[in-house]
Scaffold this motif. Sequence first.
Motif, PDB file in Angstrom:
ATOM      1  N   UNK A   1       0.839  -1.188   0.000  1.00 26.48           N
ATOM      2  CA  UNK A   1       0.000   0.000   0.000  1.00 26.48           C
ATOM      3  C   UNK A   1       0.875   1.240   0.000  1.00 26.48           C
ATOM      4  N   UNK A   2       0.542   2.194  -0.849  1.00 30.69           N
ATOM      5  CA  UNK A   2       1.293   3.432  -0.947  1.00 30.69           C
ATOM      6  C   UNK A   2       0.337   4.606  -0.750  1.00 30.69           C
ATOM      7  N   UNK A   3       0.728   5.617   0.051  1.00 30.40           N
ATOM      8  CA  UNK A   3      -0.154   6.769   0.250  1.00 30.40           C
ATOM      9  C   UNK A   3      -0.176   7.684  -0.972  1.00 30.40           C
ATOM     10  N   UNK A   4      -1.355   8.139  -1.329  1.00 29.78           N
ATOM     11  CA  UNK A   4      -1.534   9.095  -2.415  1.00 29.78           C
ATOM     12  C   UNK A   4      -2.322  10.289  -1.890  1.00 29.78           C
ATOM     13  N   UNK A   5      -2.041  11.487  -2.426  1.00 29.24           N
ATOM     14  CA  UNK A   5      -2.750  12.671  -1.933  1.00 29.24           C
ATOM     15  C   UNK A   5      -4.206  12.712  -2.386  1.00 29.24           C
ATOM     16  N   UNK A   6      -5.047  13.261  -1.520  1.00 27.70           N
ATOM     17  CA  UNK A   6      -6.428  13.589  -1.862  1.00 27.70           C
ATOM     18  C   UNK A   6      -6.495  15.110  -1.959  1.00 27.70           C
ATOM     19  N   UNK A   7      -6.921  15.612  -3.107  1.00 23.95           N
ATOM     20  CA  UNK A   7      -6.900  17.054  -3.344  1.00 23.95           C
ATOM     21  C   UNK A   7      -8.268  17.687  -3.115  1.00 23.95           C
ATOM     22  N   UNK A   8      -8.231  18.976  -2.791  1.00 22.92           N
ATOM     23  CA  UNK A   8      -9.449  19.766  -2.645  1.00 22.92           C
ATOM     24  C   UNK A   8      -9.194  21.172  -3.175  1.00 22.92           C
ATOM     25  N   UNK A   9     -10.225  21.788  -3.704  1.00 16.48           N
ATOM     26  CA  UNK A   9     -10.109  23.161  -4.195  1.00 16.48           C
ATOM     27  C   UNK A   9     -10.335  24.106  -3.018  1.00 16.48           C
ATOM     28  N   UNK A  10      -9.313  24.858  -2.685  1.00 18.60           N
ATOM     29  CA  UNK A  10      -9.287  25.651  -1.460  1.00 18.60           C
ATOM     30  C   UNK A  10      -9.152  27.140  -1.768  1.00 18.60           C
ATOM     31  N   UNK A  11      -9.938  27.943  -1.064  1.00 16.49           N
ATOM     32  CA  UNK A  11      -9.868  29.401  -1.196  1.00 16.49           C
ATOM     33  C   UNK A  11      -9.226  29.990   0.051  1.00 16.49           C
TER      34      UNK A  11
END
Length: 411
Positions: free
Chosen positions: A103-113
């Motif tokens: 298992x390898x960690x991957x980023x979870x992205x979000x659109x941030x202001x």
Amino acid sequence: MEEEGVVVVVREFNPEKDCSEVEKIDNNCDVGPSGKISIFTDLLGDPICRIRHSPAYLMLVAVMAKDEEEREIVGVIRGCIKTVTCGKKLSRNGKNNGGNDSLKPFPVYSKLAYVLGLRVSPSHRRMGIGLKLVCRMEGWFREKGAEYSYMATERDNEASLKLFTERCGYAEFRNPSILVHPVFAHKVSISNRVRIFELSPFDAESLYRHRFSTTEFFPRDIDSILHNRLNLGTFIAVPSSGYLESWPGVDHFLLNPPESWAVLSIWNSKEVFTVELRGASFALRGLAKTTRLVDKAFPWLRIPSVPELFRPFGFHFLYGLGGEGPNAEKMLKALCGFAHNLAKEKECGVVATEVSTREPLKEGIPYWKKFSCEEDLWCMKRLGEDYSDGSVGDWTKSPAGSSIFVDPREI
């Protein structure tokens, strides 16, 4: 509450007409506690320069109009939007040596202001102008698809906290530390046990994406930051013994890293705005002046004299700090010394950075407590549905990690 017969209109900033009035408001509004960094002065009469390097940005002004001819700018707000890491997920990454899926960690992205630079003229406060500016800015955030909005303030800024948490629905989220170190007249000595390499923007991007992409607030457009003209370079420290004398390239480094190493990048904030310390006591001013006089008279003592910080000065911002290994703190301290010496060459007053209060390498960052803020306050609000894959849920309720990535474009 607005005065009777007075209309406050919020509109987009007009650089051809509004610069002088906005600059006046910025200069009249302190943004820090007494004795600390208290005012930002934009250079070249360009109030929008602090956000123009972001992927999407907007600047609004509040105009008070009593009649057709009498109009005055009484408030200003800046905002920008980017995509950042809000968490991580584990994904299958082939077979490991034991024959099981790894298992390898991957980023979870979000659109941030991000809301910054909210200013209301001291003579026009308590009239709802700040609230009107924030609401209008949030409307733009939603139009652009931002999922979250956040802002930064001092914990003792009661007016700002009341506006954002009680009236605008923000909640306290993170408490990073702003660490500031003066630039002395003498260079800092760097241990000969440490070797420092400068990375190309391409190598720096690869290193950051491989090692830090799952760090909270890591910007997906890190390449834009590293290639920006304000970025003075990315530097990595490794042991001088047992490692190659020249940089072997990022691919070799990622496959065969030394036991301990550290990295940081340097942002030239001096080209964006200047900083001035206000509210300092006469005793502090006198002590700072005394250190300079004594250092000038006895330069061989290499006294850490305090530079003139009570008039506008520039600074360098350190970001992307990180590393691994038992001696990573020592490596980071050497890099901070290198950054200090570069700031001296560029005639800066201080070097500064912002890290999580839980940052594992924090002890390797030299700073003066008097000029620092060890508990800054970030507040966050969920603007709409979370469009991520569900691995994070509501980011505003997530626990803090050990590190954060502070975007230099928002400083």
